[in-house]
Scaffold this motif. Structure first.
Motif, mmCIF file in Angstrom:
data_model
loop_
_atom_site.group_PDB
_atom_site.id
_atom_site.type_symbol
_atom_site.label_atom_id
_atom_site.label_comp_id
_atom_site.label_asym_id
_atom_site.label_seq_id
_atom_site.Cartn_x
_atom_site.Cartn_y
_atom_site.Cartn_z
ATOM 1 N N GLU A 1 0.847 -1.197 0.000
ATOM 2 C CA GLU A 1 0.000 0.000 0.000
ATOM 3 C C GLU A 1 0.883 1.247 0.000
ATOM 4 N N SER B 1 -10.903 1.267 -2.304
ATOM 5 C CA SER B 1 -9.641 1.877 -2.739
ATOM 6 C C SER B 1 -8.425 1.028 -2.376
ATOM 7 N N ARG B 2 -8.597 0.039 -1.495
ATOM 8 C CA ARG B 2 -7.475 -0.812 -1.074
ATOM 9 C C ARG B 2 -7.432 -2.122 -1.851
ATOM 10 N N SER C 1 -4.006 -4.072 -2.984
ATOM 11 C CA SER C 1 -3.085 -4.645 -2.001
ATOM 12 C C SER C 1 -3.696 -5.778 -1.187
ATOM 13 N N HIS C 2 -4.852 -6.315 -1.593
ATOM 14 C CA HIS C 2 -5.480 -7.330 -0.742
ATOM 15 C C HIS C 2 -4.683 -8.631 -0.696
ATOM 16 N N ARG D 1 -1.686 -7.963 1.727
ATOM 17 C CA ARG D 1 -2.067 -8.006 3.136
ATOM 18 C C ARG D 1 -2.195 -9.448 3.631
#
Length: 249
Positions: free
Chosen positions: A107, A139-140, A143-144, A147
């Motif tokens: 991120e 919006s994330r 990067s899932h 994570r």
């Protein structure tokens, strides 16, 4: 299971081994964290490379080059995690090599990403292949996978399929192994204790285990079956002392 007469000799053998401490439930040998599920990705035709749209053109030490017949892009290795894709790709040998990459993007500010990676992201947005990830994470979304890699630590040298055809049609092995730790998709359970991996690789391909799989696993169709994570944690495996004693052999 104990009422199946044809398995009496197997049950007696397992019971004796357990009473002697040679076999123990997996959770006692490896701990609850000794097995993790592989990475779940929303949009495998984007977050898994190669995929339906992009093929590997060249693999180098610090990057890979991918192509879709129109464009070629270079993705640095720091954004890639070597991984196993699905069990159907590894059916005829125990020792395998990772042949896919998870796209693991931290991120950071979007403009900090390499230009070719940004082009790949723009392709994903433009074609809609990442739509499910955008809807799930907003919006994330990008990067899932990153994570999950950070939180779960999904790296191992021993991999168990999440389900299998009990006829073993077109399949010669159950568990597969790699020479060094790599990741995998959610189609696998990963045994993260490397000390036990050599012996456990043999155990999960052995006749006693396959019999347990056939008779004790959860049927999900006429021939397909599976063990859930809690099922695996209860299954008998060689104790840690046996793993150490016979590791070299």
């Amino acid at each position: 299971l104990f009422e199946i007469e044809k398995l009496r000799s197997l049950i007696d053998m397992l019971s004796n081994a357990i009473s002697m401490g040679r076999l123990r439930p997996l959770v006692e040998v490896l701990g609850r964290d000794g097995m993790v599920r592989g990475v779940e990705m929303y949009g495998p035709d984007f977050f898994l490379i190669p995929n339906r749209y992009w093929r590997l053109v060249e693999v180098r030490e610090n990057s890979i080059t991918i192509g879709n017949g129109v464009d070629t892009l270079e993705i640095p290795s720091e954004y890639l995690v070597p991984a196993l894709r699905r069990p159907a790709l590894y059916v005829d040998r125990i020792l395998v090599r990772p042949d896919h990459y998870l796209l693991s993007v931290p991120e950071v500010d979007y403009q900090e990403l390499p230009s070719d990676l940004r082009r790949y992201v723009e392709w994903g947005l433009g074609t809609g292949v990442v739509g499910v990830a955008v809807r799930a994470f907003g919006s994330r979304w990008l990067s899932h996978v990153y994570r999950q890699v950070r939180s779960k630590g999904p790296f191992a040298t021993l991999f168990l399929p999440d389900k299998v055809d009990l006829t073993f049609r077109g399949r010669g092995v159950f568990a597969v192994a790699t020479e060094s730790p790599v990741s995998a998709t959610k189609n696998f359970y990963l045994i993260t204790n490397g000390d036990c991996s050599p012996l456990l690789t043999l155990w999960f391909n052995s006749t006693p285990f396959i019999l347990l799989l056939i008779y004790a696993s959860r049927k999900i169709s006429e021939t397909w079956s599976r063990f859930l994570e809690d099922d695996y944690l209860k299954l008998p495996i060689p104790s840690i002392s046996i793993c150490r004693e016979y590791r070299r052999e």
